[in-house]
Every structure is written in C-alpha cells, then in structure tokens.
Design a protein around this motif. Structure first.
Motif, PDB file in Angstrom:
ATOM      1  N   LEU A  93      -6.090  28.132   6.666  1.00  0.00           N
ATOM      2  CA  LEU A  93      -5.931  29.452   7.259  1.00  0.00           C
ATOM      3  C   LEU A  93      -4.578  29.648   7.944  1.00  0.00           C
ATOM      4  N   ALA A  94      -4.028  28.563   8.491  1.00  0.00           N
ATOM      5  CA  ALA A  94      -2.823  28.759   9.293  1.00  0.00           C
ATOM      6  C   ALA A  94      -1.571  28.174   8.659  1.00  0.00           C
ATOM      7  N   PRO A 150      -0.903  29.629   4.270  1.00  0.00           N
ATOM      8  CA  PRO A 150      -0.407  30.985   4.002  1.00  0.00           C
ATOM      9  C   PRO A 150       1.060  31.171   4.382  1.00  0.00           C
ATOM     10  N   LEU A 151       1.588  30.234   5.157  1.00  0.00           N
ATOM     11  CA  LEU A 151       2.950  30.383   5.648  1.00  0.00           C
ATOM     12  C   LEU A 151       3.931  29.950   4.574  1.00  0.00           C
ATOM     13  N   PRO A 153      10.900  24.893  10.045  1.00  0.00           N
ATOM     14  CA  PRO A 153      10.310  23.956  11.011  1.00  0.00           C
ATOM     15  C   PRO A 153       9.905  24.679  12.287  1.00  0.00           C
ATOM     16  N   GLY A 211       8.971  27.820  12.656  1.00  0.00           N
ATOM     17  CA  GLY A 211       7.735  28.562  12.416  1.00  0.00           C
ATOM     18  C   GLY A 211       6.527  27.651  12.471  1.00  0.00           C
ATOM     19  N   ILE A 240       5.623  26.586  15.957  1.00  0.00           N
ATOM     20  CA  ILE A 240       4.968  27.660  16.691  1.00  0.00           C
ATOM     21  C   ILE A 240       3.537  27.870  16.201  1.00  0.00           C
ATOM     22  N   ILE A 241       3.367  27.822  14.879  1.00  0.00           N
ATOM     23  CA  ILE A 241       2.022  28.005  14.320  1.00  0.00           C
ATOM     24  C   ILE A 241       1.076  26.916  14.826  1.00  0.00           C
TER      25      ILE A 241
END
Lengths: 294, 380, 321
Positions: free
Chosen positions: A85-86, A89-90, A95, A97, A100-101
């Motif tokens: 889910l996290a 999809p990115l 790095p 991003g 932070i995710i």
C-alpha cells in the motif's frame, strides 16, 4: 559481590539486549539489501509482534505458542500490506520520498495500534518460569535463554536460506543489482515483498520474546527500531553475522555504559557510537569499503 | 478526491467557527487541561473521566445555586507548548472562571505564568512541589507533594535503622522531582544515598543499574517512577536475586503495576493515597465517605476502578464546587474562597489551604502499603 | 526579481493586517506559534528543498536556541537580545563544525545521523539537570523588550515573531534566487554534475546547513522568550518529524509553501481536537498520501489541479456543443 561478577552481569545482560537489537537490525538489513530502503517503520513491527501476542494470549486465551505464531503471522502480513500500500505505489521513488513514506507509515501504524489496543502497557507471561539461573557469576532468567536460543536459530536459518534456497539467492541477487536481477528473470517486485515479509516477521519475533521481560505498549517501537538500526549500521548493513555482532556489541556497550559510566547518558553513548561509525567507517565495522554509486 | 478533501476542510473550518459562537446562558464555565493522549495519558485519561463524571453529577443534582457547571476539556498530549496555547484558549475564547489541570509538573510550570498574568485560578493535578513552593497567588494543587511521599518512606527506614539507601529514578519530570526530594531530605533522616542512578522512561532492562546497587553497601532500594519502568525494575531485582527491601513511589499505586510486575511485585512497599485501600480503612477515617463514593461511582461509569490520579481531578472539581457554593463566581472571588477552604476530606487527603500553603496536604495524606498476594495491605 | 518582491510585499501586507481581522483571543495566540513554526519550516526547507539534504535533527537546533537563551538570561542575567545573538553564533559554529562530517553522508544515512544528533542533544537537555532543569523544565525566562516596549501580549508577540519570520522568508527567497540558490539546486539534482561544473558542493552544503541551524536557533530563542518556560519534550524527535511534515505538505523548495505547511499543521490540531486520539493517525496518513500523490506539496498540487480543471472545463463545454 566482587567486581568481576559485576562485569559478567553487565556483559550477559548486554548480550541479551544485544540479541534483540540484532534481530531488529537484521530486519533493517534484509529490506535495505533487497530494496535500498531504510524502513523507518521496522520498529513498529516489533511493537506489533508484542501487541498481537498480548492480544491473542490474553484477550483470546490462545496458549502462548499459538499466540506467538499467530502474532508473527499477523505482523508479517501487516508488513506485506505496508509494502503493497505504501512502498510499491511510489514510482520514481527518491530516497527522500522513501524516508518520509516509511516515517509516515510508522506514525500511522503506531496510531492505529493506539486506537485499537489503547495506551496501556501490557505484560506477557514468561515462556518457562521466573526462576533465575546462575551463569558465570551473573544471573539471568530462563526467558533470556529463549532469546539467545531463538536468535541463534534464526541466524542459522537465515544463513541457510540465503545460501541454499532459490528465493534466498534471488534476494541476494537483488541486493547486488536490482536491474540485473530483473534481467535474469528474477521477479524483483515479489522479492521486495518477500523481504518485507521476512523483516516484519523477524521484528515481530523479537517483539514477542522480549515482551515478558520488558512489557509492551503501542509506543515501544520507536526506540527499539532506532537501536536495531544502530546495530545494522555497526554491522555494515549485512544480511548476516555483521549485523548480529553489531547488535551484541551495542547491547554490551550500553550495559557497561549504564553500569560504569552513567545510566542517564547510556542512550547518548549509543548514538555517539552511531555517529562516529557513520563519520569514520560508514561501511560498518566488519566490511570492506564500497565505491560511491552515482 | 482532491475537491472532496477541500470541502472537508471547509466543513471543519465552519465547525470551528460555530464551536466558538455557541454558549449556554446561565452556566458557570470551568476549563480543564489534561494530557489525555501522549506519554502521560495514564494520568490524563482518568482525570478527564473523573472530572466529567463529577461535573455531570453536580449538574444532575441541580448545579451550584441553580446554575449548571460547564466543563471545557482540552487535551494537551503532555506538551507544555500546547498546554500554554490551550490555557490561553480557555481564558480568552471560552472565558472560563477557573482551570483545573494540567496533568504534569512540566505543563503546570509552563501554564502558571499565563494564568497568573490573566488572573485565573489554576488547580493543578500534578505532583511537583515547586508548583506551589514558592506560593503563587493564583496556583493551587491537589496532587500530594512528592515531599510528603519521600518523608513517609524515610520515616519508615529511619524506624528500622536502614540508613544506607540506593535510589533509582526515571529521567522524566516525575522521577527528577522525586530524585530532588530524595536527595534533599535524606540527611534530615540520617540517611546516606550510596547509589544515585537513573533510567530512561522507555528503557527495557535495568540490570546494569541494579548490579551496581547489588555491589554497593545499600540496605534498601527506592525506585521512583511511573509505569512501566518500575515494573521492569521489580522484575530485574528478582532476576538478580537481590534481597534488599524495595520501595516504590506513589507513581505506581495502581493495580496496573501489580499486573505488569506479577510475582515480582510481592513485598514491595510504597506510599499511596488512601484511594487504593479505601475498603480497608476504618469507618472513622475522615476520607472514607468520599473515597468509597468515588471508587464505586467510577467503577459504575467506566468499568475500571478509580485510581488516585483520577482522584486529583475529583478533588480539584470538588474544591471548586466548595468555593462556588460560597457565592464566588468571578476568578478573583474563587481564588479568595479557595484559600479559605479547610478540613475538606477529599480523595488525596484532608485539604486545608491558606495564603502561605496552596498544596493543602500533610504527610498524613499518604499511607504506606505493601503488595501481598497481588493486593494492597496497610503497613503499620 | 521585481515580481518576486511584489509577491512578497503582498504577502507581508496580508500577514501584518491579520491581527486587525482576528482581534485577539486564542487564534492570535496560535498564529504566534504559526510564525515560529514558519521560521523553522523555512529553515528546514532551505536544506531539504534546495540543497536536497534531509535533516531529522532540526528540533535540536531549535532547542539549543531556546535553552541557551533561557540559561544565559535567567541564570546568568544577560540581556535577552545579547543572549539571542550569542546563541545564534554558537549554534552556527557548532552546525558548521558538525556539518562537514555529517553532510558527507547521503540519503538514509544522513537522515539517521541527524536523527542521532537530535537524540543526543535531547538527552543532554534531559540529563544535565543542574543547568537545564532536566525533565521538569526551565521556568522564569524573561520576555523581550525594546526600550520601553515589552513584548508581553499576544498582539505584540505577533508582530515581533512575524516581522522576524518575514525577514527570514525574504532572506530565503533572495538566497534561492541568487547564484548560490542555483548552485544548490544543481547539487540537489546531481551532486557529481555540480561538482564537475565547479561548484564547491561540500562547502556550500555545510553553509546551508549552518544557515538553517542559525534560523532554527533564533526561532528557539524567540520561543523561549515568548513562552517564558521551556522543557525538553518540546524539542524531541517528534517535533523534527512534525517540521518535516510541514515542509512536505507545503512543498519542497517553496518558501510560501513552508509557511502554508506550518500554518496547516499548527492549526490542524485545533480542527482535529474533536477527534482527539485520531490526530496521530492523520499525521501519518498525511505524510504518506502527500508524498504519494502530491510530491510537490499543496501549493504545486493545487496549481496542477487548477490547470487540470481549466483544461477539462472547456473540453466539457465543447462536448456539450
């Protein structure tokens, strides 16, 4: 009580704590090696392990062994869900991003755990009694033996897994070069998912075997996660022995620091070690240097 | 999706706007700041529950002189900055006549300058003795000073001629304040502190500190902290086979501690408010009536036993009620009336304020209890 | 450049007239904290948005400013302004010194090193009880004053804080428009390429790091003198993450975005108060969702939505015809 007995107590207590750090650190390393991600949410899976364990054991009255297995299973599934889910999809992930995710993910998991299970601290019963054992002038609990035994078992198993199974070899290939691994027909996406499964399962195991000693609550994951990360850094982010040694060294230094220097500053000692290693030997204590990739 | 989220924000904005506008006509507004979330939530949650329960009761019984009470509660999540902001909000927007809380010493110290400047009485539910020492005209408190808890333990040790003591305190506001008192009062009782160690609130293994204590000549250990640290200490003491008497603070005087420490809790002695031993008290005890009423009522409403943290809020609301019943309804008159209260038997003890004493309790507010068979027993 | 100045002047005018609309009360008090958080977010954005270097230790510089100011004034009786500048100078030097080894690291390692630094500083606040007051906090910090003007009400604090915040924003806007700003962006995109083109990447990164630390430190001093009480819990890891969220929400590299992010995250808890326990979940979700769907932040995201809407609407019109 003489001094050598004190020292041996510090060392043994430190090794027990260090074994936990090692397990958590291994989780970091596995994910890092197959994806290049530092999963800041790793500590939360440790928490999930402990909390699921408490949930199944005290709320649903499953016996301890069943609760333990279920807890690992559920935490591992949460790990996979998190990846799906996290992380997945990115696309075009930087790095930054990803950092932070995963930080966002860890806050989210912690928040959900707080909403579902409340803010109380919970304890689990020990696996086999509370009678202290004497060892080289130090005393330990049977639970510490469980920690040592399970850590060793897990390390041996993961060694075998990475050396001899196809999946293990594929994961290693991803660690070396993802694109190349993809070119030779390895399903990189599945390997990434698999690494999250392994890492969160390992974290959960760590969480559940220390819960009888240290108690657990929705917010135990932050500090344990950070310590595990330090272990992995000291060990140079290796999938195996390096990280384990890193964890053990960290645990022992912490116990010695608390006993001989100052208990208040013992966490500071941990992080000063982390900084020194990052400054002086960013490749870890046990591995050779790598050239910078552009 | 994005447009929808915009409309959510618009709705939220509108809600906020109208929340500020609506108000009941005749009611007396009192504000409350509790850390319902965050690390001190074990304080804030029972405090909020209790305050709400007491206010509802007062209103059901017809309010105070016919005027209902209105309780405005905000959650500070243990953050002093938020506490200051919310205190300002209570004073400026909600126009409360008095504030109860905050839950922790740090937050109270942060809020104190604000309530003093705005001249609003503050009844803190935190324990640190520096809240009311030196006395600040607008600040009162209901939680027993840790000074008194320390005195109780030291008296007990002195009686038993245990004069070499090791202390182990948690490095947060509660532990730091306790440590200060332990260090400050020791010489008065002829006690020397042979080890003075700390542990972090989230630490999971204290064997290192305890090994050091085992190697010292300490005759007793005093551990000052709130859950879960002290439970780990109790377990580690047992693991290391340390046979010294172990004392804890009133910070763990709840059933939760016994649940967490399990077997290792047996034999631990701690000072506590009377609330946990309410049913063991003789009928002649001044607080018995208040205590039984509170404990039963809380259980009835929230299905768990009321603890002494909630008791601080009970005392705060009831003290306010007393002041209001004397006809006070402006901040200044409430302050004056509070200062005149004496002989009020609440949950924390028998309160008696004066212009030089805004803590209002003596060391009789504490009893020493021992943990036996997973329950509390009165000592001496 | 002129357009930029007009934009800034408009923004400043709006900010400075807000108190006339808000008229005291609690909201004004919150807006003072929005100002402080704006400075912090802008400081982090210089580092993160322009130089591309993450820092999870910003709260440490913020805390150092607050504690140095508090200790120098309340314990040693210094003039608050003098203390503010002394603190800023000391923190600037410290950041410059640790900047060299720390900024050699990249990505996750940099995040972890700055985080470690933040935790060490936090532990010192907590444990050095004799000087910092330890976990129970440090009371009795004097307020600021210029001549006879004492900054002791929300309104006065508002103007003090926001004037400083606006100056810092102006400085940041200028910086990013300058040669240095272009060099920074080059480092952000590819450090190696920038180095090849003759940018002294390392020195530049350290300078920005120190600049960001000094701004955070000043914000800390102002915080200490405004609230007059400080305690370690304000400057923990949690706050560093909150700052990061502000910058991400506002958009990397957007100075006005940082202000928006600071405003949203400071005001959001006021809206979420009715949901109480849920706010931590909302934070987590915000971080994930923003990074996933609006990596450019709200300002850029809104612009994209607007452009899309413009493109869609006439298309619809044609469809109808």
């Amino acid at each position: 009580m003489d001094f050598s007995q004190q020292i041996s107590q510090y060392i043994l207590s430190g090794l027990a704590t260090g074994a936990i750090y090692a397990l958590i650190g291994l989780g970091f390393a596995i994910i890092y090696n197959s994806t290049g991600i530092i999963n800041f949410a790793q500590g939360e899976f440790v928490m999930l392990g402990g909390m699921f364990g408490v949930y199944f054991h005290t709320v649903h009255n499953f016996n301890l062994a069943v609760a333990l297995l279920l807890a690992i299973l559920f935490a591992a599934v949460s790990g996979v869900l998190f990846e799906r889910l996290a992380i997945r999809p990115l696309r075009r992930a930087t790095p930054l991003g990803l950092v932070i995710i995963t930080i966002g993910g860890s806050i989210l998991v912690r928040g959900l755990a707080m909403l579902v299970w409340g803010k109380d601290t919970h304890a689990l019963p020990t696996f086999s009694g509370d009678e202290p054992l004497s060892l080289a002038g130090a005393t330990l609990l049977p639970q510490h033996m469980w920690i040592f035994a399970l850590t060793v078992l897990l390390i041996v198993l993961s060694k075998l897994f990475f050396q001899f199974t196809i999946t293990g070899k594929a994961l290693r290939a991803c660690a070396v070069n993802q694109r190349a691994a993809g070119l030779v027909g390895i399903d990189v996406r599945r390997m990434v998912m698999f690494s999250f499964l392994l890492a969160s399962g390992m974290g959960a195991l760590a969480g559940i075997i220390i819960a009888p000693l240290t108690m657990t609550s929705y917010d135990v994951g932050i500090m344990l996660g950070l310590k595990g990360f330090c272990a992995a850094i000291i060990g140079g982010m290796s999938n195996g022995l390096g990280t384990v040694l890193g964890g053990l060294i960290l645990g022992v230094l912490e116990a010695l620091g608390a006993g001989l220097i100052s208990s208040g500053y013992k966490d500071a000692v941990t992080f000063i070690i982390l900084l020194l290693i990052l400054f002086l030997r960013p490749q870890g204590l046990f591995s050779r240097g790598e050239s910078e990739r552009v | 999706m994005k447009i929808r989220s915009v409309s959510y924000i618009a709705v939220l904005l509108a809600l906020l706007f109208f929340a500020g506008v609506s108000s009941a006509a005749e009611s007396i507004r009192i504000g409350a700041l509790f850390s319902v979330t965050g690390p001190p939530s074990f304080l804030g949650e029972p405090e909020r529950n209790t305050a709400q329960m007491v206010v509802d009761e007062i209103n059901k019984a017809g309010g105070i002189k016919g005027r209902p009470l209105e309780l405005v509660v905000y959650d500070t999540s243990g953050d002093p900055t938020k506490a200051v902001q919310l205190a300002t909000k209570l004073i400026k927007d909600d126009k409360v006549v008095a504030i109860i809380g905050p839950s922790t010493t740090g937050e109270t110290m942060a809020v104190k300058p604000v309530t003093e400047k705005e001249q609003i009485p503050l009844i803190s539910c935190a324990a640190g003795s520096k809240i009311t020492d030196p006395v600040n005209p607008w600040t009162f408190k209901t939680a027993q000073n840790d000074t008194l808890a320390v005195a109780r333990i030291f008296e007990y040790l002195q009686k038993r001629k245990l004069d070499k003591v090791a202390i182990l305190s948690v490095s947060d506001g509660f532990g730091a304040s306790g440590r200060e008192q332990l260090k400050g009062q020791a010489s008065k009782y002829g006690i020397t502190l042979v080890v003075d160690d700390t542990f972090g609130p989230k630490d999971t293994d204290m064997t290192a500190q305890l090994t050091k204590i085992r190697g010292s000549e300490a005759q007793a250990i005093i551990c000052w902290g709130t859950n879960p640290g002290p439970a780990v200490v109790a377990k580690n003491v047992r693991q290391l086979g340390i046979k010294l008497p172990l004392f804890m603070s009133h910070g763990v005087s709840s059933k939760k501690f016994i649940e967490l420490a399990g077997e290792a809790a047996e034999g631990i002695i701690l000072p506590s408010g009377r609330v946990i031993v309410a049913d063991l008290l003789p009928a002649s005890d001044a607080q018995k009536k208040s205590l039984m009423a509170y404990v039963q009522n809380y259980k009835h409403h929230y299905n768990v036993e009321g603890d002494h943290f909630g008791g601080h809020a009970w005392d705060a609301v009831m003290l306010l009620k007393k002041a209001l019943e004397q006809g006070a309804d402006t901040p200044a008159s409430i302050r004056d009336q509070l200062e005149k209260i004496s002989g009020f038997a609440g949950i924390g003890g028998v309160f008696g304020f004066s212009p030089t004493d805004h803590a209002g309790l003596t060391k009789d507010a504490f009893v020493l209890v021992e943990i036996k068979n997973r329950d509390w027993v009165l000592v001496d | 450049m002129r357009r930029e100045l007009i934009k800034f002047a408009l923004f400043a005018a709006v900010v400075l007239t807000v108190p006339a609309v808000v008229k005291g009360g609690y909201l004004l008090n919150v807006l003072v904290f929005v100002g402080i958080n704006t400075m912090l977010a802008v400081a982090l954005n210089l580092l993160l948005g322009f130089a591309g270097q993450i820092s999870l230790g910003q709260a440490a510089f913020y805390g150092l400013g607050a504690y140095l100011s508090g200790i120098l004034t309340a314990t040693h009786g210094w003039n608050p302004w003098l203390a503010l500048f002394a603190a800023a100078a000391a923190v600037g030097l410290l950041a410059f010194a640790i900047g060299f080894p720390i900024l050699k690291l990249k990505g996750h390692y940099l995040a972890m090193a700055t985080l470690g630094f933040g935790i060490i500083v936090y532990i010192v606040f907590n444990e050095y009880v004799d000087v910092t007051g330890g976990p129970s906090g440090f009371p009795g910090i004097p307020g600021l004053q210029i001549g006879d003007l004492r900054f002791d009400s929300d309104l006065k604090s508002y103007y003090l804080i926001w004037t400083t915040a606006l100056l810092i924003m102006l400085l940041a806007v200028n910086l990013t428009r300058s040669r240095i700003g272009r060099a920074l962006r080059a480092i952000h995109d590819s450090e190696v390429a920038a180095r090849v083109l003759g940018v002294n990447a390392r020195l530049l990164k350290v300078q920005v790091f120190a600049c960001s630390a000094v701004i955070s430190c000043i914000a800390g001093s102002l915080y200490a003198h405004t609230v007059t009480f400080i305690s370690p819990s304000t400057f923990g890891f949690h706050f560093s993450v909150e700052l990061l969220t502000m910058v991400i929400i506002g958009g990397l590299g957007s100075i006005y975005g940082s202000c928006l992010g600071a405003a949203l995250l400071t005001l959001l808890p006021e809206f979420l108060r009715t949901f109480q326990d849920y706010d931590i979940v909302v934070y987590g979700l915000l971080l994930i969702v923003m990074t996933m769907f609006m990596p450019g932040g709200l300002v850029q995201g809104a612009a994209t939505v607007w452009r899309l809407a413009l493109r869609l609407l006439p298309a619809k019109g044609r469809g109808d015809a």
